[in-house]
Design a protein around this motif. Structure first.
Motif, PDB file in Angstrom:
ATOM      1  N   LEU A   8      36.342  44.299  37.623  1.00 21.28           N
ATOM      2  CA  LEU A   8      37.766  44.118  37.905  1.00 21.28           C
ATOM      3  C   LEU A   8      38.445  45.447  38.219  1.00 21.28           C
ATOM      4  CD1 LEU A   8      40.206  42.278  38.050  1.00 21.28           C
ATOM      5  CD2 LEU A   8      40.585  42.676  35.617  1.00 21.28           C
ATOM      6  N   ARG A   9      38.074  46.475  37.454  1.00 19.99           N
ATOM      7  CA  ARG A   9      38.702  47.773  37.688  1.00 19.99           C
ATOM      8  C   ARG A   9      38.360  48.302  39.086  1.00 19.99           C
ATOM      9  NH1 ARG A   9      40.117  51.923  33.815  1.00 19.99           N
ATOM     10  NH2 ARG A   9      38.608  51.187  32.302  1.00 19.99           N
ATOM     11  N   TRP A  58      37.493  33.616  41.188  1.00 24.80           N
ATOM     12  CA  TRP A  58      38.660  34.494  41.231  1.00 24.80           C
ATOM     13  C   TRP A  58      38.378  35.694  42.134  1.00 24.80           C
ATOM     14  CZ3 TRP A  58      40.691  39.260  39.873  1.00 24.80           C
ATOM     15  CH2 TRP A  58      42.053  39.307  39.559  1.00 24.80           C
ATOM     16  N   GLN A  93      35.437  41.525  28.507  1.00 24.67           N
ATOM     17  CA  GLN A  93      35.871  42.917  28.471  1.00 24.67           C
ATOM     18  C   GLN A  93      35.017  43.802  29.384  1.00 24.67           C
ATOM     19  OE1 GLN A  93      38.627  43.839  26.978  1.00 24.67           O
ATOM     20  NE2 GLN A  93      38.400  45.889  27.830  1.00 24.67           N
ATOM     21  N   TRP A 139      49.234  38.300  41.270  1.00 25.50           N
ATOM     22  CA  TRP A 139      48.460  37.548  40.276  1.00 25.50           C
ATOM     23  C   TRP A 139      49.363  36.612  39.490  1.00 25.50           C
ATOM     24  CZ3 TRP A 139      45.515  42.408  38.024  1.00 25.50           C
ATOM     25  CH2 TRP A 139      44.570  42.833  38.970  1.00 25.50           C
ATOM     26  N   MET A 157      35.929  43.334  32.963  1.00 26.88           N
ATOM     27  CA  MET A 157      37.240  43.877  33.273  1.00 26.88           C
ATOM     28  C   MET A 157      37.186  45.387  33.439  1.00 26.88           C
ATOM     29  SD  MET A 157      39.979  41.504  31.226  1.00 26.88           S
ATOM     30  CE  MET A 157      40.893  42.977  31.031  1.00 26.88           C
ATOM     31  N   GLU A 158      36.350  46.020  32.641  1.00 25.50           N
ATOM     32  CA  GLU A 158      36.276  47.483  32.710  1.00 25.50           C
ATOM     33  C   GLU A 158      35.404  47.959  33.864  1.00 25.50           C
ATOM     34  OE1 GLU A 158      35.098  48.807  28.873  1.00 25.50           O
ATOM     35  OE2 GLU A 158      37.050  48.369  27.967  1.00 25.50           O
ATOM     36  N   THR A 198      40.237  46.305  41.676  1.00 22.17           N
ATOM     37  CA  THR A 198      41.646  46.690  41.690  1.00 22.17           C
ATOM     38  C   THR A 198      41.849  48.048  42.350  1.00 22.17           C
ATOM     39  OG1 THR A 198      41.906  45.489  39.612  1.00 22.17           O
ATOM     40  CG2 THR A 198      43.685  46.977  40.246  1.00 22.17           C
ATOM     41  N   ALA A 209      40.277  39.124  25.862  1.00 25.82           N
ATOM     42  CA  ALA A 209      39.060  39.152  26.671  1.00 25.82           C
ATOM     43  C   ALA A 209      37.808  39.454  25.867  1.00 25.82           C
ATOM     44  CB  ALA A 209      39.205  40.155  27.814  1.00 25.82           C
ATOM     45  N   TYR A 231      49.998  42.929  40.302  1.00 25.47           N
ATOM     46  CA  TYR A 231      50.350  42.114  39.135  1.00 25.47           C
ATOM     47  C   TYR A 231      51.280  40.978  39.536  1.00 25.47           C
ATOM     48  CZ  TYR A 231      48.560  46.184  36.553  1.00 25.47           C
ATOM     49  OH  TYR A 231      47.784  47.208  36.088  1.00 25.47           O
ATOM     50  N   VAL A 266      41.958  36.104  28.652  1.00 23.80           N
ATOM     51  CA  VAL A 266      42.646  37.400  28.733  1.00 23.80           C
ATOM     52  C   VAL A 266      43.698  37.516  27.629  1.00 23.80           C
ATOM     53  CG1 VAL A 266      44.136  38.851  30.142  1.00 23.80           C
ATOM     54  CG2 VAL A 266      42.261  37.598  31.203  1.00 23.80           C
ATOM     55  N   HIS A 303      51.763  47.332  40.465  1.00 28.50           N
ATOM     56  CA  HIS A 303      52.761  46.334  40.093  1.00 28.50           C
ATOM     57  C   HIS A 303      52.858  45.237  41.152  1.00 28.50           C
ATOM     58  CE1 HIS A 303      53.919  48.409  36.508  1.00 28.50           C
ATOM     59  NE2 HIS A 303      54.192  49.527  37.161  1.00 28.50           N
TER      60      HIS A 303
END
Lengths: 212, 212
Positions: free
Chosen positions: A132-133, A75, A125, A165, A128-129, A136, A121, A162, A117, A159
DNA sequence: CTGAAAGCTGACCATACGGTCAGGATGCAA
DNA sequence: TTGCATCCTGACCGTATGGTCAGCTTTCAG
């Protein structure tokens, strides 16, 4: 599988068995969810006795974790498309292509990721924190710059991400629905191409980044 | 729950217990998936002994089926927005609003629905081949007419619908991810409004249906 | 060739889960 | 008040599942 019973190297054995297990696990987890998946089913699909699974992966949780981390890596790789781009048309086009290709080639992995997710998650988790953060935030910055440079309309970058995705992932996660509405047949090459083209056209036009 | 131990009417009892069970079940199925959910957990959350669940719903499958059908009905209700509309701007705007409201108000139901589809719709296959297909075909026809009438660009209606589904559903199914990227906080009223506005703007602009 | 390490597995175990049931409590119509 | 249908529930059961383990076979370095 191996026609001749040629002796296998240790390393080779390990690699092949792990691969077979992970592949089977990905499929079973995708089809049944973590709770519905059984080690026995995974073992059968991998063509190994159940006890052998526990030799390579101590617990069901550990196996699941490996599967999820694998797909997360794939991903993230699609991210590169974004970085190398000089503008939204290149970047977003390439990203949509890449993510659609993932949905097509790794539908099971995509489903496992979605499931993970959706269930909060529990395993990812941390990622993601952190990872991924960061990813992003970086992409948000890039989009913000494109907006400043007048290369696209002022759309909220988050947005927009999102939306990217969601739209691409949908073709994997809801593939069954799409197939059903497609007369029970999976999408053809042409239909996949059309899907990509439609998504790209609508989104790029929608953010005012159409190339003349 | 009831402070005074006022005697309850039979009908009332039935209604309230079924409601409590369905609500609890929706949450547990959403959080754990069908396989991971246990009747005991649902019973605890509903505040009833496990055996009482089986009095109202004979089997886990039956309970699950009820939950899924419930959310499917809500999902279909959002369809009305489409029909009453005179053009893509009205229709798609209203549909996005409605579906985003579902994602916000019924995130658990949305997740159960997503899970069901991801696992091949074992329960809802019939509905998908009948009700959903009819609904979709009808909407495709409406969009096709809008295109013919020059009210929007020639976009493939099916892929447009998938985009609408995906984008709106994403805010429920991947709500945890969105929250994480939002600093661990759930979206505020303002952020939900912004999400809706962004989606509507990008898609309506993207299909060339922006009102002036 | 040899011994130790790696790979493998059938048989087994403890637990958790879906589901059952006998029998008690409660409302309600007559 | 009475009788009955509905509602409720603790205790129980069979099964399936994740995991273990003792002992086997295979690889391979020295």
């Amino acid at each position: 599988m191996a026609e001749t019973t040629r002796p296998m190297r240790r390393q080779e054995i390990r690699r092949e068995n792990e691969k077979a297990i992970l592949l089977a696990a990905e499929k079973v987890f995708a089809e049944a969810g973590f709770g519905g998946a059984t080690m026995q089913l995974i073992a059968d699909l991998a063509g190994l006795p159940k006890a052998n699974l526990h030799y390579y992966f101590a617990t069901k949780e550990e196996l699941y974790r490996s599967v999820v981390q694998n797909i997360f890596e794939i991903w993230l790789q699609a991210a590169n498309c974004f970085d190398a781009a000089r503008g939204p048309v290149d970047g977003i086009s390439a990203y949509i292509d890449a993510k659609m290709e993932i949905s097509r080639r790794h539908p099971d992995g995509s489903k496992v990721w979605a499931s993970e997710v959706m269930h909060g998650a529990p395993v990812l988790q941390d990622y993601m924190e952190s990872t991924l953060r960061e990813w992003t935030d970086g992409r948000v910055e890039i989009i913000r710059r494109w907006i400043e440079e007048g290369k696209m309309d002022p759309v909220d970058p988050r947005h927009l991400l999102y939306m990217l995705w969601a739209t691409t992932q949908h073709y994997a996660d809801f593939g069954h629905q799409i197939e059903t509405l497609n007369g029970g047949k999976s999408l053809s090459d042409r239909q996949w191409r059309e899907a990509k083209e439609n998504i790209k056209r609508v989104i790029l036009t929608g953010i005012g980044a159409q190339p003349a």
